[in-house]
Design an enzyme around this catalytic site. Structure first.
Site, PDB file in Angstrom:
ATOM      1  N   ARG A 120     -17.990  -3.204   9.652  1.00  0.00           N
ATOM      2  CA  ARG A 120     -16.529  -2.703  10.015  1.00  0.00           C
ATOM      3  C   ARG A 120     -16.875  -1.360  10.573  1.00  0.00           C
ATOM      4  O   ARG A 120     -17.132  -0.480  10.225  1.00  0.00           O
ATOM      5  CB  ARG A 120     -15.546  -2.736   9.134  1.00  0.00           C
TER       6      ARG A 120
ATOM      7  N   ARG B  41       0.809  -1.244   0.037  1.00  0.00           N
ATOM      8  CA  ARG B  41       0.069   0.046   0.024  1.00  0.00           C
ATOM      9  C   ARG B  41       0.884   1.331  -0.023  1.00  0.00           C
ATOM     10  O   ARG B  41       0.483   2.449   0.145  1.00  0.00           O
ATOM     11  CB  ARG B  41      -0.819   0.006   1.343  1.00  0.00           C
TER      12      ARG B  41
HETATM   13  P1  AMP Z   1      -8.475  -3.284   4.341  1.00  0.00           P
HETATM   14  O1  AMP Z   1      -9.151  -4.447   4.730  1.00  0.00           O
HETATM   15  O2  AMP Z   1      -7.568  -3.909   3.562  1.00  0.00           O
HETATM   16  O3  AMP Z   1      -9.392  -2.262   4.055  1.00  0.00           O
HETATM   17  O4  AMP Z   1      -7.553  -2.883   5.503  1.00  0.00           O
HETATM   18  C1  AMP Z   1      -8.229  -2.272   6.827  1.00  0.00           C
HETATM   19  C2  AMP Z   1      -6.981  -1.420   7.488  1.00  0.00           C
HETATM   20  O5  AMP Z   1      -6.042  -2.097   8.032  1.00  0.00           O
HETATM   21  C3  AMP Z   1      -6.348  -0.289   6.739  1.00  0.00           C
HETATM   22  O6  AMP Z   1      -7.431   0.807   6.610  1.00  0.00           O
HETATM   23  C4  AMP Z   1      -5.075  -0.051   7.358  1.00  0.00           C
HETATM   24  O7  AMP Z   1      -5.373   0.641   8.570  1.00  0.00           O
HETATM   25  C5  AMP Z   1      -4.717  -1.654   7.633  1.00  0.00           C
HETATM   26  N1  AMP Z   1      -3.937  -2.045   6.472  1.00  0.00           N
HETATM   27  C6  AMP Z   1      -4.188  -3.243   5.765  1.00  0.00           C
HETATM   28  N2  AMP Z   1      -3.514  -3.421   4.884  1.00  0.00           N
HETATM   29  C7  AMP Z   1      -2.232  -2.536   5.166  1.00  0.00           C
HETATM   30  C8  AMP Z   1      -0.984  -2.432   4.622  1.00  0.00           C
HETATM   31  N3  AMP Z   1      -0.807  -2.897   3.408  1.00  0.00           N
HETATM   32  N4  AMP Z   1      -0.398  -1.305   4.939  1.00  0.00           N
HETATM   33  C9  AMP Z   1      -0.606  -0.669   6.200  1.00  0.00           C
HETATM   34  N5  AMP Z   1      -1.905  -0.628   6.721  1.00  0.00           N
HETATM   35  C10 AMP Z   1      -2.906  -1.653   6.140  1.00  0.00           C
END
Ligand code: AMP
Length: 209
Positions: A152, A88
């Site tokens: 969520r 990311r």
């Molecule tokens: P997601 O389910 O992919 O939307 O991720 C939920 C949250 O987890 C994000 O808003 C970030 O706070 C954290 N997160 C997930 N993947 C990453 C990543 N590759 N780098 C940093 N934070 C992450």
């Protein structure tokens, strides 16, 4: 086969990743799901990550990179893996490319109005994690396992706004980064699950660069 799915929150990465990982018989690695499991388990990693997730910010690169490195050494990744929500940031991408040969990066493109509509209708199963799009109220139970569904915390409007801004600032630059490396395929994600999947398969199989 080693794939990466990138796209803003609500682009359909998770839904498409589950289908594609099954199709190519590779492990589906969602860093968001892994972090939510750590929060649920109240682990040290979970408590380190909690504040960032609640605010819609990115968890620091060092924590995430470590977590992914450990995960891809597990047995189920021998045949390959699909990274959903990682990398990311440019720093995460550079670290990943220093030890992994990535076959293709799928960039799911979806207009912001669709993202917001999808996220506000997103319900997840408490037990098996299955995702549902439920715009109107009804019985919120999982069709797969019968457990209750929940929304969520970070899908609430205020946090979503921040997550979209964080995506633009920190993750969108990866589009040019992977494009320059000849790895990127952009897919229009604002269509049916089946149509998007077909385009992903074409891109992965090399028919749609
Ligand atoms: P997601 O389910 O992919 O939307 O991720 C939920 C949250 O987890 C994000 O808003 C970030 O706070 C954290 N997160 C997930 N993947 C990453 C990543 N590759 N780098 C940093 N934070 C992450």
């Amino acid at each position: 086969m080693k794939l990466i799915f990138i796209g803003p929150p609500g682009a359909g990465k998770g839904t498409q990743a589950v289908i594609a990982a099954k199709e190519y018989d590779i492990a589906h690695i969602s860093t968001g799901d892994m972090l939510r499991a750590e929060l649920k388990a109240k682990s040290v990693l979970g408590s380190e990550a909690q504040g960032y997730i609640d605010r819609g910010e990115l968890v620091p690169d060092g924590i995430i990179i470590n977590m992914v490195k450990n995960r891809i050494n597990e047995n189920d990744c021998k045949n390959g893996y699909l990274l959903d929500g990682f990398p990311r940031t440019i720093a995460q991408a550079e670290e990943l490319l220093s030890f992994a040969k990535i076959d293709r990066v799928i960039n799911l493109e979806v207009p912001v109005e669709t993202l917001i509509r999808r996220i506000s209708a997103r319900w997840l199963c408490k037990e098996c994690g299955a995702a549902y799009n439920l715009p109107s109220p009804g019985e919120k139970v999982c069709a797969a396992c019968g457990a209750a569904l929940y929304q969520r915390e970070d899908d609430k409007a205020k946090t979503v706004k921040n997550r979209l801004a964080v995506y633009q600032a920190q993750t969108a630059p990866l589009i040019e980064y992977f494009s320059k490396k000849g790895l990127l395929s952009t897919v229009n994600g604002d269509r049916s699950v089946e149509m998007v999947h077909q385009d992903i398969v074409s891109a992965v199989n090399g028919n749609n660069e």
